[in-house]
Motif scaffolding. Structure first.
Motif: not given
Length: 323
Positions: A24-42
């Motif tokens: 949110r600080a970078k002005g990015i609003v994540p959709t529901a489809s990217v929640r799990q992929p974001l949490m798994k990023l290295e």
């Protein structure tokens, strides 16, 4: 504060409640489809830095945009690995940092090129799927004895105009019509469709059946499961109806046709009667060009055979992976 949060999120498996404020600080609003992929990023912070490379600054982060960002990040990782200095002295002496840096920038992988994967094709007309284990060998491994009897290359006289297409279908209709008359047990001689319409009152009731042979057009089903299609010959068009029978009137041959359907441009014969208004032809029997008895030719080896016709190269329906 933001940089500290990004460094903390480098660790794999960061909790979502700590990822969200940074986005949110970078002005990015994540959709529901990217929640799990974001949490798994290295390395989430490095992936977010690739947003500019894919033309994304702020707004809704979709799965497609995230995949592009990850692809850019993976490309940079590969470039870093491949551009590490080697221990050879001659390489170090001739090395120019500015040229190497420029080459690294130009060599970024925006999107990886993957081999196309075969699609899961659903077979039509209730055909069962096949298994490779059912065949003892591949067709390419079997000995071949191919003789070309006729080559059309350089000998075609058609120009692809409508008259050429009409002539092709007319010739096909005439040829298969002869096969149906010869091999099928028609109750009477086929009549032109235009004449059947003119004499439709003669063919009402079960005692006096009419017979027609033509091309199948627009096969479709009614809400009650009946099969309806238009039968066309050189003189006109006939609307045919094959009803779904129940109880003692059930016909297994008709049920198979109702289940599989009819293919457009198929040539077949129909026998039956007209409705009282003459606008509908009730089909009692269908007549196909195959013989009653057919002697099958067997091969010494169990092989699979592929028949090619219109393969749709370049169209949206072209199956690139299978090809």
């Amino acid at each position: 504060m933001l940089l500290e949060g990004l460094r903390y999120l480098v660790a794999m498996g960061a909790p979502w409640d700590e990822i969200l404020p940074v986005l949110r600080a970078k002005g990015i609003v994540p959709t529901a489809s990217v929640r799990q992929p974001l949490m798994k990023l290295e390395d989430l912070s490095s992936v977010l830095e690739c947003a500019e490379a894919v033309g994304f600054e702020r707004g809704f982060l979709t799965a497609e945009i995230l995949e592009d960002m990850v692809a850019v990040w993976q490309g940079k990782q590969r470039m870093k690995t491949s551009t590490q200095p080697t221990p050879k002295p001659e390489i170090k002496e001739n090395k120019q940092p500015s040229t190497s840096h420029a080459a690294t920038d130009l060599g970024r992988t925006i999107a990886p090129i993957n081999e196309p994967e075969p699609l899961d094709i659903q077979f039509r007309n209730n055909l069962p799927d096949w298994k490779e284990s059912d065949f003892s060998e591949h067709a390419s491994d079997a000995s071949t004895d191919i003789v070309v009897h006729y080559d059309i290359t350089g000998n075609s006289t058609t120009e692809g105009k409508m008259t050429d297409i009409t002539s092709c279908f007319s010739d096909r209709l005439q040829s298969i019509r002869k096969m149906i008359i010869q091999n099928s047990r028609l109750p009477r001689t086929p009549t032109e469709i235009v004449r059947l319409h003119a004499e439709s009152s003669r063919y009402q009731g079960y005692e006096n059946k009419a017979v027609a042979i033509g091309l199948v057009n627009e096969p479709r089903y009614t809400k009650n499961g009946h099969l309806i299609w238009n039968l066309e010959d050189e003189t006109g068009e006939l609307t045919c109806l094959l009803t779904k029978r129940k109880g003692d009137d059930r016909d297994r041959a008709h049920e198979q046709i109702l289940e599989a359907g009819l293919m457009p441009d198929d040539v077949l014969g129909v026998s039956g009667t007209f409705s009282q208004t003459g606008d509908m032809f009730y089909v009692d029997d269908l007549h196909f060009p195959m013989k009653d008895r057919h002697t099958k030719a067997a091969s010494e080896h169990g092989v699979s055979v592929a028949f090619l016709s219109d393969i749709h190269v370049g169209s949206k329906t072209f199956l690139e992976a299978q090809w």
